[in-house]
Every structure is written in structure tokens, then in C-alpha cells.
Scaffold this active site. Sequence first.
Site, PDB file in Angstrom:
ATOM      1  N   TYR A 198       0.829  -1.208   0.000  1.00 35.89           N
ATOM      2  CA  TYR A 198       0.000   0.000   0.000  1.00 35.89           C
ATOM      3  C   TYR A 198       0.863   1.258   0.000  1.00 35.89           C
ATOM      4  CZ  TYR A 198      -3.009   3.741   1.679  1.00 35.89           C
ATOM      5  OH  TYR A 198      -3.652   4.934   1.819  1.00 35.89           O
ATOM      6  N   LYS A 202       1.491   4.483  -2.791  1.00 36.16           N
ATOM      7  CA  LYS A 202       1.354   5.906  -2.491  1.00 36.16           C
ATOM      8  C   LYS A 202       2.636   6.669  -2.817  1.00 36.16           C
ATOM      9  CE  LYS A 202      -2.896   5.838  -1.397  1.00 36.16           C
ATOM     10  NZ  LYS A 202      -3.879   6.515  -2.279  1.00 36.16           N
TER      11      LYS A 202
END
Length: 316
Positions: A198, A202
Site C-alpha cells: 500500500y 502511495k
Amino acid sequence: MGLIYIVGSLSIAAFLYENLKSLFSIIKSVVEPFFRPNLPKTLAEKFGNWAVVTGATDGIGKEYARELARQGLNLVLVSRKEEKLIAVTNEIGSQYNVKIKWIVADFAKGREVYAHIEKELNGIEVGILVNNVGTIHDPESLDKVSEDMLWDLLTVNVGSVTMLTRKILPQMISRRKGAIVNLGSSSELQPHPNLTAYAATKKFVTHFTKGLEYEVAEHNIHVQLVMPAFVATNMNSYSDKVRQGGLLFPNAYSYARSAVFTLGKTSETNGFWVHGLQYALMKLFPMEIRTYFVYQLFKRMRIEAMEHRLKNQKLS
């Protein structure tokens, strides 16, 4: 001593600029209209009358759309569930006298959704694109995250911001007007053990946004990177403490009001003053220390998430 003084001064100046440039940009934007009264005063005047918001039926996306509507922009809401799109459309439409269109699109399906979105946007001059849609999993080591979840992370978090921007950018360039807002995350600041994939997606959003900013500056297009820390939304449902909210964990409404205020004023923001302070303080420490701190934090959150799942299983 002279060399040490020069190096130290330059280091302090670079740190202050890197961490306070967003604040200085906002102060400048508040003061500037008094000296330049002919500047555009509204987001619609600056960028156009229509805003597209992805992931618009929950959390930050929903409240960001609501705030844009409050400021008089027409909306195109994009999400994967028709019933929630209808509910949010009715909710915002009952509050503000703006036009609202909705598009059902599941970004996890990949390339096939973009032709559908492009067709639905035909004839709409998009002034603001808000790439908010994203997905996350409960804190867990990579070997225990399902392959389906990992594909969704890559397809949604990386694919959507890239491909939807590519679809809409040409019309902005032809009009020499528009804004692209990409929702990243403060997790890009260092690796995030137990949210490894994750946080990596980003970091992609950060680099993609900053590169794009330079590419389109000559076309008078504003590109903004928004990097929130914890916000009390369903994405953090694994943590009861975060979901309860508080000074460190603003709710989506408060966060979105603050984040929209920065649009057109700065190209990079944490969106909320507390998050800005957290981000700046974390950057004081070397990456190894930041990563170790995050590892310990999310190791505890991993346990909290497991307990949360077990509790829900017993209730169901």
C-alpha cells in the site's frame, strides 16, 4: 567553523522550505487578492465548472465532493456501487443547487472501465479531476495478503490515477485550464512494514504527481498532491482508536474542508494542519528510524486488526 556554519544554515533553510512551503503558499494566497483584485476568486473561475471525483461515496471523496458543491461546482461522482452513488447524489443535491452526474465504475477491473468513463464524460468540460479512489488492506505481512488484494492495490491505487489523468488531461491542455488533485498518503514518507505494498503505491502517486506538475505547468494546469495521515474513515475500520476521531484523527468532513481550501494555493499539502505538523516532525528523523517506528506502530495495529476481525466473526 565558517564552513560548518554555512552547511548548517543551508540545511536548516532547506528543511524549513521543504516543510513550510505549503503554509507560506496558503498565506500568500490569502493576502494576494488584496493586492491583485483582478485574480479569479472562485474555483470555477480558476479551473472550470465541472469536477470529477472518484471514490465519491465514502470518506474523504464524499466530503471533498460535498465541499466542491458548496463552492458552486457541478459534480461527476464516480464509484462502484450504484445505490450509494444515487444516495450521495440525492444527499448533496438536496443541499446545493448544482448539477450532479454519476458514473458506475469499478477500478479494480482495470483497463475496461476507462472507455466507459470516457464515454460518460463526453461533452463535459472537466475543470477539476480529483483522483481519490483507493483501496487498502488491514495491517498484515505481505505473505498473508491475498494475491487478489495485491492486484487490486496495484490496479486501483496506481492504475486509476495514471489512466484517468491520461483520459482527461488532453481536454484541459486544449483549454489551457484545469486542476488535477491526486490523493496520496503520508505513508509515502518511508516504507510501511505490514502495509508494504500500500505505502509503495502511495510513493508512486507522489512521484507521478510531482513529475506531472512540471510537464503541464506550461499549459496553465494546476497539479496538487494531497498527503493525509490518519482520517477517521472506513478505510481505517481496523482501528477503533482512529475511527473514534480526535485531534490527530480528523473526520472526513473537517479534513475535506481544509484540503479543498488549499486547492489552487499550493501544489503539495497534507491537507490538515495537524497532519502537516506530524509529517514535518517525522522528517526530522532518518528514514531507518522512521521505518522502525512505523513498524512497531503497525505491528500493534496488526494485532488490533486481528482482534477486530475475531470480534466481528463472533457477532456474525
